[in-house]
Design an enzyme around this catalytic site. Structure first.
Site, mmCIF file in Angstrom:
data_model
loop_
_atom_site.group_PDB
_atom_site.id
_atom_site.type_symbol
_atom_site.label_atom_id
_atom_site.label_comp_id
_atom_site.label_asym_id
_atom_site.label_seq_id
_atom_site.Cartn_x
_atom_site.Cartn_y
_atom_site.Cartn_z
ATOM 1 N N GLU A 99 51.332 51.242 -28.971
ATOM 2 C CA GLU A 99 51.206 50.440 -27.675
ATOM 3 C C GLU A 99 50.891 51.284 -26.575
ATOM 4 O OE1 GLU A 99 50.681 48.034 -26.284
ATOM 5 O OE2 GLU A 99 52.047 46.336 -26.213
ATOM 6 N N ASP A 100 50.246 50.959 -25.587
ATOM 7 C CA ASP A 100 50.050 51.467 -24.194
ATOM 8 C C ASP A 100 51.295 51.710 -23.440
ATOM 9 O OD1 ASP A 100 49.986 48.771 -23.708
ATOM 10 O OD2 ASP A 100 48.275 48.653 -22.478
ATOM 11 N N ILE A 101 51.882 50.548 -23.301
ATOM 12 C CA ILE A 101 53.142 50.696 -22.307
ATOM 13 C C ILE A 101 54.084 49.564 -22.905
ATOM 14 C CG2 ILE A 101 51.813 49.213 -20.564
ATOM 15 C CD1 ILE A 101 53.454 50.772 -18.459
ATOM 16 N N VAL A 102 55.370 49.949 -22.692
ATOM 17 C CA VAL A 102 56.340 48.916 -22.937
ATOM 18 C C VAL A 102 57.044 48.575 -21.517
ATOM 19 C CG1 VAL A 102 58.632 48.438 -24.156
ATOM 20 C CG2 VAL A 102 56.832 49.858 -25.345
ATOM 21 N N ASP A 103 56.887 47.331 -21.230
ATOM 22 C CA ASP A 103 57.250 47.023 -19.751
ATOM 23 C C ASP A 103 58.289 46.226 -19.864
ATOM 24 O OD1 ASP A 103 56.551 46.870 -16.885
ATOM 25 O OD2 ASP A 103 55.758 44.903 -17.497
ATOM 26 N N LEU A 106 58.924 42.256 -23.980
ATOM 27 C CA LEU A 106 58.796 41.084 -24.966
ATOM 28 C C LEU A 106 57.492 41.272 -25.942
ATOM 29 C CD1 LEU A 106 59.149 38.708 -21.609
ATOM 30 C CD2 LEU A 106 60.668 38.866 -23.746
ATOM 31 N N THR A 107 56.409 41.753 -25.674
ATOM 32 C CA THR A 107 55.438 41.984 -26.546
ATOM 33 C C THR A 107 55.817 42.863 -27.879
ATOM 34 O OG1 THR A 107 53.765 41.866 -24.695
ATOM 35 C CG2 THR A 107 52.962 42.733 -26.816
ATOM 36 N N LYS A 131 58.558 51.407 -18.961
ATOM 37 C CA LYS A 131 58.957 51.401 -17.804
ATOM 38 C C LYS A 131 60.120 50.741 -17.800
ATOM 39 C CE LYS A 131 55.012 49.613 -15.582
ATOM 40 N NZ LYS A 131 54.400 48.556 -14.803
ATOM 41 N N PHE A 152 52.733 49.616 -11.091
ATOM 42 C CA PHE A 152 51.653 49.226 -11.870
ATOM 43 C C PHE A 152 50.583 50.158 -12.140
ATOM 44 C CE2 PHE A 152 48.132 46.522 -13.256
ATOM 45 C CZ PHE A 152 48.608 45.866 -14.391
ATOM 46 N N ASP A 159 44.538 48.314 -17.902
ATOM 47 C CA ASP A 159 43.696 47.714 -16.677
ATOM 48 C C ASP A 159 44.303 47.151 -15.726
ATOM 49 O OD1 ASP A 159 44.594 45.498 -18.394
ATOM 50 O OD2 ASP A 159 43.339 44.275 -17.314
ATOM 51 N N ARG A 165 40.135 50.548 -17.224
ATOM 52 C CA ARG A 165 40.368 50.869 -18.427
ATOM 53 C C ARG A 165 39.761 52.457 -18.843
ATOM 54 N NH1 ARG A 165 42.975 46.614 -21.117
ATOM 55 N NH2 ARG A 165 42.163 44.709 -20.679
HETATM 56 P P1 IMP Z 1 55.553 43.831 -22.009
HETATM 57 O O1 IMP Z 1 55.423 42.726 -22.988
HETATM 58 O O2 IMP Z 1 56.143 43.180 -20.612
HETATM 59 O O3 IMP Z 1 56.338 45.080 -22.415
HETATM 60 O O4 IMP Z 1 54.177 44.309 -21.658
HETATM 61 C C1 IMP Z 1 53.089 44.030 -22.367
HETATM 62 C C2 IMP Z 1 51.700 44.448 -21.893
HETATM 63 O O5 IMP Z 1 51.598 44.244 -20.571
HETATM 64 C C3 IMP Z 1 51.385 45.881 -22.208
HETATM 65 O O6 IMP Z 1 50.953 46.348 -23.363
HETATM 66 C C4 IMP Z 1 50.373 46.143 -21.161
HETATM 67 O O7 IMP Z 1 49.027 45.666 -21.860
HETATM 68 C C5 IMP Z 1 50.601 45.150 -19.978
HETATM 69 N N1 IMP Z 1 51.123 45.847 -19.082
HETATM 70 C C6 IMP Z 1 52.524 46.097 -18.467
HETATM 71 N N2 IMP Z 1 52.765 47.045 -17.496
HETATM 72 C C7 IMP Z 1 51.651 47.369 -17.293
HETATM 73 C C8 IMP Z 1 50.813 48.331 -16.264
HETATM 74 O O8 IMP Z 1 51.650 48.889 -15.511
HETATM 75 N N3 IMP Z 1 49.706 48.372 -16.191
HETATM 76 C C9 IMP Z 1 48.890 47.760 -16.990
HETATM 77 N N4 IMP Z 1 49.083 46.927 -17.796
HETATM 78 C C10 IMP Z 1 50.554 46.576 -17.961
HETATM 79 MG MG MG Z 2 49.397 46.447 -24.130
#
Ligand code: IMP
Ligand code: MG
Length: 176
Positions: A99-103, A106-107, A131, A152, A159, A165
């Site tokens: 994964e690029d980022i765990v925010d 949920l994903t 994050k 962000f 993106d 990107r």
């Molecule tokens: P999560 O489900 O909230 O953990 O985040 C899922 C997706 O949101 C990530 O895989 C990213 O594609 C996108 N995302 C979350 N934070 C950022 C950010 O700061 N910049 C760009 N994409 C983000």
């Molecule tokens: Mg992603």
């Protein structure tokens, strides 16, 4: 007309050094295993390309998973739609989700639940960025590149409305 500027948070050199370390650790941990890297599109395409080349093993498969999360703007709802599934089954394989980022988390939480039903031999997560300030659900991150503050970020695959990107570094968009 507004002009935007992207300030650097992590340089290409910093990212390359960390990705090299992650690749070496993964190669050590997965020697003699059946490693399948599952790249979560689109954000992970750059990270996956560099990470895969930093893993000096011969028995590595790369798979791509297309996901779309419903949410407005820069937030996620956690409802994840699979837009492109894996090309082969992962039963009995050692799966590493890239994964690029765990925010919010949920994903990844959703993908872990989904993949468990496919009976891989093992299932782990590698994320370039985390994050923690935004966590809604705790998820395991077995390999992590960097912990970042709640901004962000764009670049290196990430993106903002499909832009940035292609930046070789990770930065923050600033309106000027
Ligand atoms: P999560 O489900 O909230 O953990 O985040 C899922 C997706 O949101 C990530 O895989 C990213 O594609 C996108 N995302 C979350 N934070 C950022 C950010 O700061 N910049 C760009 N994409 C983000
Ligand atoms: Mg992603």
């Amino acid at each position: 007309m507004s002009v935007t500027h992207v300030s650097t948070m992590l340089s290409a050199e910093q990212i390359a050094a960390r990705v090299g370390e992650l690749g070496a650790q993964i190669a050590k941990d997965y020697a003699d295993r059946r490693l399948v890297l599952v790249s979560v599109l689109k954000g992970s395409f750059v990270f996956t390309a560099d990470l895969a080349r930093a893993i000096s093993l011969h028995n590595v498969r790369v798979e791509f998973l297309g996901v779309r999360s419903y949410g407005e703007g820069t937030s996620t709802s956690g409802v994840v739609q699979i837009t492109q599934d894996l090309s082969k089954p992962i039963e009995g394989e050692d799966v590493l989700i890239v994964e690029d980022i765990v925010d919010t988390g949920l994903t990844i939480a959703h993908l872990l639940e989904l993949f468990k039903t496919r009976h891989p031999a093992s299932l782990k997560v590698c994320a370039l960025l985390h994050k923690p300030a935004r966590t809604k659900i705790e998820v395991p991150i077995h390999y992590l590149g960097f912990t970042i503050e709640d901004r962000f970020v764009v670049g290196y695959g990430l993106d903002w409305a499909e832009h940035y990107r292609n930046l070789p570094f990770i930065g923050v968009v600033e309106a000027k």
